[in-house]
Design a protein around this motif. Sequence first.
Motif, short mmCIF file in Angstrom:
data_model
loop_
_atom_site.label_atom_id
_atom_site.label_comp_id
_atom_site.label_asym_id
_atom_site.label_seq_id
_atom_site.Cartn_x
_atom_site.Cartn_y
_atom_site.Cartn_z
N ASP A 1 33.27 50.68 40.79
CA ASP A 1 32.88 50.65 42.19
C ASP A 1 32.78 49.21 42.71
OD1 ASP A 1 32.76 53.41 42.18
OD2 ASP A 1 30.58 53.49 41.88
N MET A 2 32.19 48.33 41.91
CA MET A 2 32.06 46.93 42.31
C MET A 2 33.43 46.28 42.49
SD MET A 2 29.02 46.07 39.60
CE MET A 2 29.33 44.31 39.58
N SER A 3 34.34 46.58 41.58
CA SER A 3 35.65 45.92 41.59
C SER A 3 36.53 46.42 42.73
CB SER A 3 36.36 46.16 40.26
OG SER A 3 35.60 45.64 39.20
N SER A 4 36.25 47.62 43.23
CA SER A 4 37.05 48.15 44.34
C SER A 4 36.89 47.32 45.61
CB SER A 4 36.67 49.61 44.62
OG SER A 4 35.34 49.69 45.10
N LYS A 5 35.83 46.53 45.67
CA LYS A 5 35.57 45.69 46.84
C LYS A 5 36.21 44.31 46.72
CE LYS A 5 31.16 48.05 47.72
NZ LYS A 5 31.36 49.06 46.66
N VAL A 6 36.84 44.03 45.57
CA VAL A 6 37.53 42.76 45.35
C VAL A 6 38.99 42.92 45.74
CG1 VAL A 6 38.20 41.03 43.62
CG2 VAL A 6 35.96 42.17 43.47
N ARG B 1 38.27 43.72 37.59
CA ARG B 1 39.50 43.98 38.34
C ARG B 1 40.69 43.27 37.70
NH1 ARG B 1 40.63 46.03 43.78
NH2 ARG B 1 42.89 45.81 44.01
N ARG C 1 32.61 41.73 38.57
CA ARG C 1 33.57 42.56 39.31
C ARG C 1 34.97 41.94 39.33
NH1 ARG C 1 30.63 39.60 42.90
NH2 ARG C 1 31.68 38.71 44.74
N HIS C 2 35.05 40.59 39.33
CA HIS C 2 36.35 39.93 39.31
C HIS C 2 37.02 40.07 37.95
CE1 HIS C 2 34.00 37.86 42.49
NE2 HIS C 2 35.15 37.91 43.16
#
Length: 490
Positions: free
Chosen positions: A315-320, A363, A359-360
């Motif tokens: 979920d966090m990585s989807s915003k990157v 991803r 998160r980076h």
Amino acid sequence: MGKKAYLTIDVGSSSIRVSLFDNSLEFLLAKSKKILASPSIDVNLYFNEIKGLIRQVMEKTDYEICAVGASSLVGWVALSQDGTPLAPALTWMDQKKEEQEEFSRSFDPNEFYERNGRKLSPELGGLKLRHFKNADPALYSKISIFFTIKDFINYRLTGNACIDYTSACYTMLLNVREMDWDERLIDALGVDGSKLPRLKASWEAAGSLTKEMAEELGLPAGIPVAVSGPDGSVGVLGAGGVKGGVAVSVMGTTDVTFAVSDRWAVDPENRVMTNPHVLPGLWLVGGSLGLSGGTLDWMSNALLEGRHSLKELDDMSSKVAPGAEGVLFIPSLTGERTPFWNANVRGTVTGLTPSHGPRHLFRALLEANGYTIRNVMEIIENAGIPVCRIISIGGGARSDLWMQIKSSITGKTVVVPRILEATTRGCVILAALAAGEQFSKEQLENPVDRIFEPRLPDKEQYDALYPEYLSLMKLACQFYDLVQENKADS
């Protein structure tokens, strides 16, 4: 006559799973045990776990079992004349670099690829057999049969020793074109070909369940046990990879990616392997990649000490944004396999700044898998095998983010089937075939659950970043080779 069902055994890198499916190939129930496969494992311990799981399954069902199918990760068992393992089983993670170098000095790599359908790699089974001869001649002299973990399971169930053609490829001693043991390769490696088992097709029966084992497990005596195959190739079948034009990505601890072809094809640069499919008349072109899901687990549990679940990281990585804001991640914690073939490479991250966080990294790890699969797809298509879509299965296929990244990087339609535990489903199909059932190709296809198409803006960004990843991988191979050379000299 009671309701009929098929029993399957799947030994993977992280679990042993025993499942039950009805004769419509629908899942009924399963019992599993978590494990952590390593370079060497105790196959007697594993088989005792399998027996316990079978008994647990049989206590929960009134179905009549009519056949058994097993698969396992690629690993090798040296068996004595009386059926006793003479040493721990050696999995693909066990690397025999000295034996590889010894063999490569005397055998042309292009001829090897033409005969065996793959690049010489230190994980291949024949090198382990040669290692036994070099390191312990007394033990080597006692080896009667050398075969896979899956074949050991079949042997314990039936008393018969045999190996399927797909697994036999990984010995490095099978002539893939002729589908028989290759005397030239056997002689060049300097091992005794009589230690290799009889070859049989995956859809045939290895034998019948013995009376003694049937009584111990609560199963009917005499039911067929399928020869079956290695977990990745059986997973391709279970995913619905039964026609040309599709590729299957089996996403577990490692990623196994093969395209299905109705003809023999090879890569002039020896970067992908060619195996017989576990069904007749088809070929698999691709191979086993390095760690993917295993590196995700490492990141979540070891690096982040469980502070974020994989779902939270997803979920966090989807915003990157695509490209992970400049971070590139080579996830090869245990070496690179298809298509880069460098056992020395280790996990590498570049582009980190103080602004980057978990998160980076997460991803970038997903994107690395996408770049590698794109490279495999390009090699396969350059060999003349068209790929119109990629079927993704396994635990990683539960992530919509990962599937979308894979589609946008490769430019291919990615589909996720309804049944993700495809290796288990593949075992069911092979068990049913061994019992005499027949299926059409349409019946073997795995119903589609989700479809992902490339997103054009993302694809354009990934098209620009893809050459950077390949350049980084080339530099990493050179760097880690140098590190290994320095270790050898010190």
